[in-house]
Enzyme design. Structure first.
Site, short mmCIF file in Angstrom:
data_model
loop_
_atom_site.label_atom_id
_atom_site.label_comp_id
_atom_site.label_asym_id
_atom_site.label_seq_id
_atom_site.Cartn_x
_atom_site.Cartn_y
_atom_site.Cartn_z
NE ARG A 48 3.46 4.11 11.54
CZ ARG A 48 3.99 3.08 10.88
NH1 ARG A 48 3.90 1.86 11.40
NH2 ARG A 48 4.56 3.24 9.71
CE LYS A 107 2.46 -5.84 5.70
NZ LYS A 107 2.61 -4.59 4.95
NE ARG A 129 -3.76 1.97 2.66
CZ ARG A 129 -3.62 2.72 3.74
NH1 ARG A 129 -2.70 2.42 4.62
NH2 ARG A 129 -4.38 3.77 3.94
#
Length: 322
Positions: free
Chosen positions: A320, A185, A120
């Protein structure tokens, strides 16, 4: 024997001396050494030991279209117009965007390596050879461009459900398109495409999923990460994982085409990594703090700020969790 794939296939069979490897390939020892270095630079962990020759540091499995198709339930197989395994591409998404979209079903493309994988906001995605899964699906959808806003959320739900079913119960979704485990992640989704405002559209849904991160590649990453190997302390079959992903993605996209995002809202909430947590919403030139409150009916992020609630769309913010 010639080419990177053939050399890697030989190494998968077991340790082999440089002389034997070069002889089988019809190359000089120096030329074979260069091929081995090319594989190492691509992320393949190859050790060289006196008296043993070249050997893979970890067991490795190459992707096989026949194995993946053969593992699909018949109703899913019927929805796959094509499945192709590429050795190396700039990006599976980019390649499918260059091709025609099938009239019915999905075209699936998986690469052993990406040289220009994208995330992204134009971020690059680490794409070592024969290490992770780089999967893209191309499909037509009805209902116009406005319908596609929630597509990455639907794909995320399907992937998370597939991974839970595969033995990874801690996988969660971080809005709008990350797969995470306890803030690290594991993967990401990228949806691209276009079409008519109120007519048919085509979309390419890309997934990058960390399976085994090579040590050298891990040292270059600037964010917390996790891979499937670390979650179960064992390496899964990438072919089996790919088949499980398709088994969930194909029917999910079919249902989204007919019913939209609504049937997936509760399913998304089950995996929501942000709900109830304090988040920072970064807009152009400003940052706001609030409490994430789930997703809206159109896939936007709901955030409670100063006693009220605002919604933010994927193109407007980065989030975040604090």
């Amino acid at each position: 024997m010639s080419g990177e794939r053939a050399i890697l296939q030989r190494l998968i069979a077991g340790p082999v001396s440089g002389d034997a490897l070069a002889q089988e390939a019809g190359l000089t020892r120096a030329a074979m050494w260069k091929r081995i270095e090319t594989l190492r630079e691509a992320g393949v962990e190859i050790d060289a030991q006196a008296g043993r020759g070249y050997a893979l540091r970890h067991p490795l499995e190459l992707l096989q279209a026949e194995a993946i198709i053969g593992a699909l339930p018949p109703f899913v197989r019927a929805g796959v117009a094509s499945l192709e395994i590429a050795w190396s591409l700039d990006s599976t998404n980019s390649e499918l965007l260059r091709r025609d979209t099938p009239a019915h079903g999905v075209a699936a493309l998986i690469a052993e390596r990406q040289t220009g994988g994208r995330g992204r906001r134009g971020k690059t995605w680490a794409s070592p050879l024969a290490a992770h899964l780089y999967l893209s699906l191309s499909r037509q959808f009805s209902g116009g461009l406005a319908r596609l806003g929630g597509l990455s959320l639907v794909a995320g739900v399907a992937v998370a459900e597939a991974l839970h079913e595969s033995g990874y119960p801690d996988v969660r979704l971080k809005w709008p398109n990350d797969l995470v485990v306890e803030g690290r992640k594991l993967g990401g989704l990228l949806v691209e495409g276009g079409g008519e405002h109120a007519g048919p559209v085509r979309a390419v849904i890309g997934l990058g999923l960390n399976v085994r991160m090579p040590e050298a590649m891990a040292a270059t990453l600037d964010q917390p990460w996790i891979d499937l190997v670390h979650l179960l302390d064992t390496a899964p079959s990438r072919n089996a994982v790919a088949a499980r992903l398709l088994t969930h993605l194909v029917p999910a996209l079919d249902r989204f085409d007919v019913e939209g995002l609504a049937p997936f809202l509760a399913r998304y909430a089950h995996f929501d990594a942000l709900a109830g947590r304090e988040v920072l919403v970064h807009l152009a030139g400003a940052t706001q703090a609030g409490i994430a409150a789930g997703i809206a009916e159109d896939g936007a992020l709901r955030v409670r700020i100063d006693g009220g609630e605002r919604v933010f769309h994927a193109g407007e913010v980065s989030v975040r969790a604090q």
